[in-house]
Design an enzyme around this catalytic site. Structure first.
Site, PDB file in Angstrom:
ATOM      1  N   ASP B  11       0.865  -1.178   0.000  1.00  0.00           N
ATOM      2  CA  ASP B  11       0.000   0.000   0.000  1.00  0.00           C
ATOM      3  C   ASP B  11       0.901   1.227   0.000  1.00  0.00           C
ATOM      4  OD1 ASP B  11      -2.110  -1.694   0.103  1.00  0.00           O
ATOM      5  OD2 ASP B  11      -2.779  -1.163   2.115  1.00  0.00           O
ATOM      6  N   ASP B 130     -13.731  -5.630  -2.471  1.00  0.00           N
ATOM      7  CA  ASP B 130     -13.669  -5.758  -1.012  1.00  0.00           C
ATOM      8  C   ASP B 130     -15.012  -6.319  -0.585  1.00  0.00           C
ATOM      9  OD1 ASP B 130     -11.126  -4.600  -0.900  1.00  0.00           O
ATOM     10  OD2 ASP B 130     -11.967  -2.572  -0.807  1.00  0.00           O
TER      11      ASP B 130
END
Lengths: 197, 251
Positions: B11, B130
């Site tokens: 990330d 997600d």
């Protein structure tokens, strides 16, 4: 040494340039016939669709130029398929250096075979100078839905339900279905050996 | 034979690697290029970089970062985070990314998947989902897990594949950050019913979790972040272990 990377409407060219850079070689991305003809080595990369790519090459006369080249030429991925005789991808007549048909992967049972093949697969029966420093069954990175069938010009084989050509070679023309520029050390060895031809 | 893939995820925020635990509490885990090159050298099969920078400068910063990654890393990598237009993808692929991933923007405007597949080919379009299990099924969440939808993950994945998504990156929010293992049921359902590769994400804590997700759930690839960033599991050890368990992997 002067290495030309053929510029056309297919992606992935930057990655090839960077891979050469990691080997200390500066490549030139070009569609200028003179520049390509006078290069010591020519790389014909490509990610994309066969008929669109062929149309682009023909429009610019690059088809005739490529087939007339006499220095070592390396086709990568779509570049390899375009060096074959014909592709099932939108029924496209290709450059015909290799007398080989390019076919689409077929799953014998629904969803058994994921298409495109994406990932690392091993290459076997290696017999070309470009695999001089690559051990048998090394893993290379593949991304493709179409494959070149086995032929007398096959110099490396891979298997994805069926055996197919992972690499072809005829005279000064070399071609690999995998991406040497993305295949870690094994791929670097292929590029290195090609550049030393 | 095609191998199962191990994919470290980095990330990125303002050019640095960070990892959200349960999508919050971000900690610094180092320089993304250094880390990416290290993982490649250790035998990672691919890398995923998710940009979570929210400033106006992000587009330019991201394409510059992608160029630097492509220069140094000799394995394929995917870039995602806030991509919502064909032009964004064009710039990232030109900068040297091999694939891009889309999430919220594709859900809000599914035609984006068709446009991207047509323009660049399915092979470089990864659909990230997600998902959280609630009551009876797994539902799609948007905006980094903050916004719930009424759509089931399986239905959205199937639609996106029909529209041209070439891979599904499935993150289970129930499992993410728990280190209790991947969500085997939903991963398996997607992997066995869709004809594109499924990357399982969220929950990796032990090496056995990888055996389970590749074996039981038949995932094509497994993604993890913190266990690699904080060296709880090192990639060579993991690959050795999986090889011993009969999982087809690359050395």
């Amino acid at each position: 040494m002067n290495t030309a990377i053929i510029k056309y409407n297919a992606g992935n060219i930057r990655s090839v340039l960077f891979a050469l850079d990691r080997l200390g070689v500066q490549g030139t991305v070009t569609d200028d016939p003179e520049e390509i003809r006078s290069a010591d080595k020519v790389i014909f990369p490509g990610v994309g669709e066969a008929s669109t790519a062929m149309a682009y090459l023909r429009e610019r006369g690059l088809d005739k130029l490529i087939t007339s080249l006499e220095q070592p030429v390396l086709g990568i991925c779509l570049g390899m398929q375009l060096l074959c005789k014909h592709s099932e991808e939108n029924d496209t007549d290709c450059l015909g250096i290799f007398d080989v048909q390019v076919k689409r992967f077929q799953s014998p049972v629904e969803n058994l075979l994921k298409i495109p093949q994406i990932g690392w697969n091993n290459v076997a029966n290696l017999h070309s100078t470009i695999f001089e420093h690559v051990p048998e069954n090394s893993y290379m990175y593949f991304v493709h839905s179409y494959y070149a069938a086995l032929s007398p010009d096959t110099v490396a084989m891979a298997n994805y339900v069926i055996n197919y050509s992972a690499a072809l070679q005829k005279d000064n023309f070399y071609a690999v279905q995998f991406h040497p520029e993305k295949s870690a050390e094994a791929g670097q060895h292929v590029l290195e050996s090609f550049l030393k031809l | 034979m095609l191998t199962k893939r191990i994919i470290p995820c980095l990330d990125i925020k303002d050019g640095r690697t960070v990892k959200g635990v349960n999508f919050e509490n971000i900690r610094d885990a180092g320089d993304p290029i250094e880390l990416g090159a290290l993982y490649a050298q250790q035998g990672a099969d691919e890398l995923v970089f998710l940009d979570i920078t929210a400033t106006n400068e992000r587009r330019k910063t991201l394409s510059e970062l992608v160029t630097r990654i492509a220069r140094h890393v000799n394995i394929p990598f995917t870039v995602g985070g806030g991509i919502s237009a064909v032009e964004d993808v064009y710039v990232l692929l030109q900068s040297g990314a091999d694939k891009i991933s889309v999430n919220t923007s594709a859900f809000k405007r599914p035609e984006l998947v068709d446009e991207l597949a047509r323009e660049f080919g399915s092979q470089c379009i990864v659909l990230a989902i997600d998902t959280r299990f609630e009551g009876d099924d797994w539902y799609v969440y948007l905006n980094g897990g903050r916004v719930k939808t009424e759509t089931k993950a399986y239905d959205w994945a199937k639609e996106a594949v029909n529209r041209g998504a070439g891979e599904i990156l499935l993150t289970s929010m129930n499992n993410d950050g728990t280190k209790q293992g991947f969500a085997l049921d939903i991963t398996g359902r997607l992997s066995q019913n869709l004809n594109v590769p499924v990357i399982a994400s969220g929950g990796a804590g032990t090496m056995e979790h990888f055996t389970d997700v590749f074996g039981q759930a038949q995932a094509d690839a497994a993604l993890a972040a913190s266990i690699f960033h904080y060296k709880e599991i090192e990639i060579p050890t993991l690959k050795q272990y999986l090889y011993g368990k009969g999982v087809n992997i690359r050395f």
